[in-house]
Design an enzyme around this catalytic site. Sequence first.
Site, mmCIF file in Angstrom:
data_model
loop_
_atom_site.group_PDB
_atom_site.id
_atom_site.type_symbol
_atom_site.label_atom_id
_atom_site.label_comp_id
_atom_site.label_asym_id
_atom_site.label_seq_id
_atom_site.Cartn_x
_atom_site.Cartn_y
_atom_site.Cartn_z
ATOM 1 N N HIS A 63 0.830 -1.198 0.000
ATOM 2 C CA HIS A 63 0.000 0.000 0.000
ATOM 3 C C HIS A 63 0.868 1.253 0.000
ATOM 4 C CE1 HIS A 63 -2.757 2.863 2.386
ATOM 5 N NE2 HIS A 63 -3.122 2.902 1.131
ATOM 6 N N GLU A 66 2.216 1.947 -3.389
ATOM 7 C CA GLU A 66 1.178 2.571 -4.227
ATOM 8 C C GLU A 66 1.171 4.092 -4.045
ATOM 9 O OE1 GLU A 66 -2.877 4.103 -3.302
ATOM 10 O OE2 GLU A 66 -2.981 1.948 -2.929
ATOM 11 N N HIS A 67 1.285 4.573 -2.807
ATOM 12 C CA HIS A 67 1.348 6.012 -2.547
ATOM 13 C C HIS A 67 2.586 6.629 -3.187
ATOM 14 C CE1 HIS A 67 -1.634 7.000 0.820
ATOM 15 N NE2 HIS A 67 -1.909 5.749 0.484
ATOM 16 N N GLU A 144 -4.371 7.994 6.701
ATOM 17 C CA GLU A 144 -5.399 7.145 6.110
ATOM 18 C C GLU A 144 -5.841 6.082 7.114
ATOM 19 O OE1 GLU A 144 -6.077 4.258 2.191
ATOM 20 O OE2 GLU A 144 -4.226 5.414 2.411
ATOM 21 N N LEU A 309 -31.110 -8.131 5.042
ATOM 22 C CA LEU A 309 -30.255 -9.308 4.890
ATOM 23 C C LEU A 309 -29.544 -9.204 3.556
ATOM 24 C CD1 LEU A 309 -31.203 -12.978 5.697
ATOM 25 C CD2 LEU A 309 -30.184 -12.416 3.491
ATOM 26 N N GLY A 312 -23.380 -12.771 -0.113
ATOM 27 C CA GLY A 312 -22.311 -12.585 -1.091
ATOM 28 C C GLY A 312 -21.011 -13.096 -0.518
ATOM 29 N N PRO A 885 -23.278 12.844 -20.353
ATOM 30 C CA PRO A 885 -23.738 11.735 -19.514
ATOM 31 C C PRO A 885 -23.822 10.452 -20.328
ATOM 32 C CG PRO A 885 -25.551 13.242 -20.007
ATOM 33 C CD PRO A 885 -24.316 13.890 -20.516
ATOM 34 N N LEU A 888 -28.909 7.069 -19.520
ATOM 35 C CA LEU A 888 -30.174 7.794 -19.402
ATOM 36 C C LEU A 888 -30.357 8.314 -17.984
ATOM 37 C CD1 LEU A 888 -32.990 8.580 -20.592
ATOM 38 C CD2 LEU A 888 -33.792 6.332 -19.812
#
Length: 899
Positions: A63, A66-67, A144, A309, A312, A885, A888
Amino acid sequence: MSVTFTEVPVKSPNDRREYRSITLDNGIKAILISDSETTKAAACLCVNVGSFADPPHIAGLAHFLEHMLFLGTSKYPHENEYSAYIQNHGGNKNASTSQETTDYYFDIDHAFLHGALDRFAQFFLGPLFTETATDREMHAVDSEHCRNIQIDARRQGAVFTQICRKDHPASKFSTGNLQTLSVPDLREQLLKFHSTYYSASIMTLSILGRENLDQLQNWVLEFFSGIPSNGCVSPPVSSQLFEPQALPLEVRIVPVRHFRNMRLMWPLRSSYWDKWRQKPTRYVSHLLGHEGSGSLLSLLKRRGWANSLETGSFRETKGYCVLNCFITLTETGFEARNEVVSLVFSYLDMLRRTLGPDKQWVYAEEAQIALNAFNFKQQEEPMDLVQHLAEELIYYPPKDILSTSLFWDFDTDLIREILDQLVPSNLLLYVVAKDFEGQTDRTEKYSSVPFASSKVPEATQQAWEHAPESQDLYMPRPNPFIPTQFGLKAPIMGLEVLDRREYPRLIMHTPLTNFWYKEDNIYGQPRARVYIRFVTPHVYSSPRNFVLSDIGVNLIEDRLDEVFYGARLAGLEVGFQLVVSGIEMKVSGYNDKIAIFLKDIAAFVSQFQVDSVRFPVIQEKVQRDYKNARLDQPISIATLDSITCMRMNRWTNDEKLAVFENPVSASEVERMVHTIFREDVKLDILAMGNITEQEALDMVSSVVKIAPTPDASVVLGSRPMPSSCYPYNRMVNLPPLPRTSLQSLIPPPADASEMVPETGIYSRRLANLNPDDLNSASVITFMCGMEYPRANALLTLAVELLLEPAFYQLRTVEQLGYVVQRYASCTDNVISMKIAVQSGTKDPVYLESRIWAFLHAFRKDLGAISDDEFNSSVQSLVVKKEEKPHTLGKLVHRFWTHI
């Protein structure tokens, strides 16, 4: 260098973009996307390595790397060169580190993709990792982490690292903080990690631009073929998360917020990621998470034990998968939590008994819904698409990366294999509640989360294994809302229609109704949206009326979730929102069944009666939501308060909570709901999509009184509301700044030595009600007067000019905190600019002083800005304003905001 062409991805017939899949000689897999209409280009590079590869003695190194990649490269050594280039050309950039992958991505004005790719590729060719930046950025990672400490979902994840096997990478602290990164050879470790794992052999790349595929391919070769490959493969991950005999285990956790929930988790023997054509975990999750009649949630609600509820994967990697059933409990449900778990196993037993070839129709319904979504795919935002596809390239064949959502093969054996693992002996049970305060004996190391764990007693396990059958639990009924008609009502012209500035037409204007309509001749989707605003003064007239309205809307949605769950699965949605002018009802989805859906919803609302079982549950939920809002991140609390105290008829959470000091009755809520929807109102209506003007009129007039004429068939609406009752939005009128030029939006300091002005400042200080939260925030709002085109343009340009300098100075250089926000907004036709900083180490007074110091310095820099820099910022703003955009829904939202 050459490329190897792989199979072209199978795309939706509604997808106008062109795709090409290639592999470079160094091993990078790339997907190229040509979009001739796009205003934004985008790219993402995914490295198939993440926090699981952290060295044992440096938690958070992946991590932290990554910074660091954002802070200078050999070719572009200035720390914010890449960020400034992206920002100055209308773009955005970000990165994220997960357990197995690290993603870097951006979007930008399509004309500047080449320069952006040049700067972007240097992350992987020649990062500097300078000593000064390394020392500073450690504090950014620590900030962070300080922000994350108070987020309950992250706290529960932190506890997971404490109870799984110590030699498993899932036990690692992935974010890192100042303590874990304070090692003497940190820079050398960064260089070693980069050279070891940032290998082309485990990289995937996705690029979208307006250029043709050949040109995009040439740019990929130009910038990414030089990334070295050492043949590295992503580290393997075991599926054995827990020690033998560790389960079943109950873990009791004390949260930050006021709630009660449980999470049932079953670690599976395999990740099943390679079974994406069969989707056995998806099938089981669909049934366990069903919310219609006969479902587990339906029974839990009727017993007053649960509010929601979800199912996953709680944790899912290429190496393992943990299937998850998350239940928000009521107070009585918490007391009966063993019975709640028993019902879960009763439902799973029912699935095992009834599973067979005759239940393939359930799978077929899911397959048809997925096929509809694929065939009529809505276009993603460029940056979202490239990030998604770069990730997909890691797991799936290039030919299939656009169609992995489809269901192909119903496999009863695989489904049964999953179900056979969802048993009490394989259960990890989280129970999260404030009730456990003072009853824990362990503390998570990095986030100080109090928790306790113990094996599930043998008697309890046996009771769950022999959970009684319930006649109230059964398989779902066939779904009547799955659409079958997809014909388009108008010729499709594409996004170029937006250049002609075609707006919705006002097709009805009466004392009761303003009705706007526009057909879809842009997106070619068999979808429609109908938005109805019931304008009434009652909702926001007092804190009590607001609370009554809030409870009423929650009760309506609570019941609709079950009654119309099939509609939601099939792509139809309804939502209610309280607004200052009343209440909004928004209906959207495939136009084939939308008229029936709208009529059924209106009939339900018109006949609304408070459910005696659900009323105390929902009332407690609403009250708890107000309490929890006071425990949000400090920057969110301060921002909301700054808006609330400047708007008329806006009520604080304390004012809402005070309402409950006098009992709220069910009859009061019923009366309020009928008042909102059936008494004197004014209606604002917008209908857009694949429907004709007459269909729109017929659909709405069948459920809402849109004209002051007698009609017994309509169910909502009444006579016109007197104009004197109209609820106008109002802002508090603060004295304006003395000058109105662009620079006067940023007032000078009171004197040279003190950067905080002594006059013209309205200061409001709030106490953090969470004693364990170390974060503080300062939010400064500049009220800039009534909106009109030139003022809007000047304000947004001012923000555009300070976006990158503010982030670089306050976050990167001074390391005040991880969160630095700056933006322009318009509230009730009054424009303003906000600058906000949240810090885990500095107090609000100090933060405020540094914001003023930055603004003072920026005001001087603004006067010295070159014409090229100024014009670049102007062009960047133009790009953002002209971005079209892609769906729709986004276009309807844009029009609805102005209506």
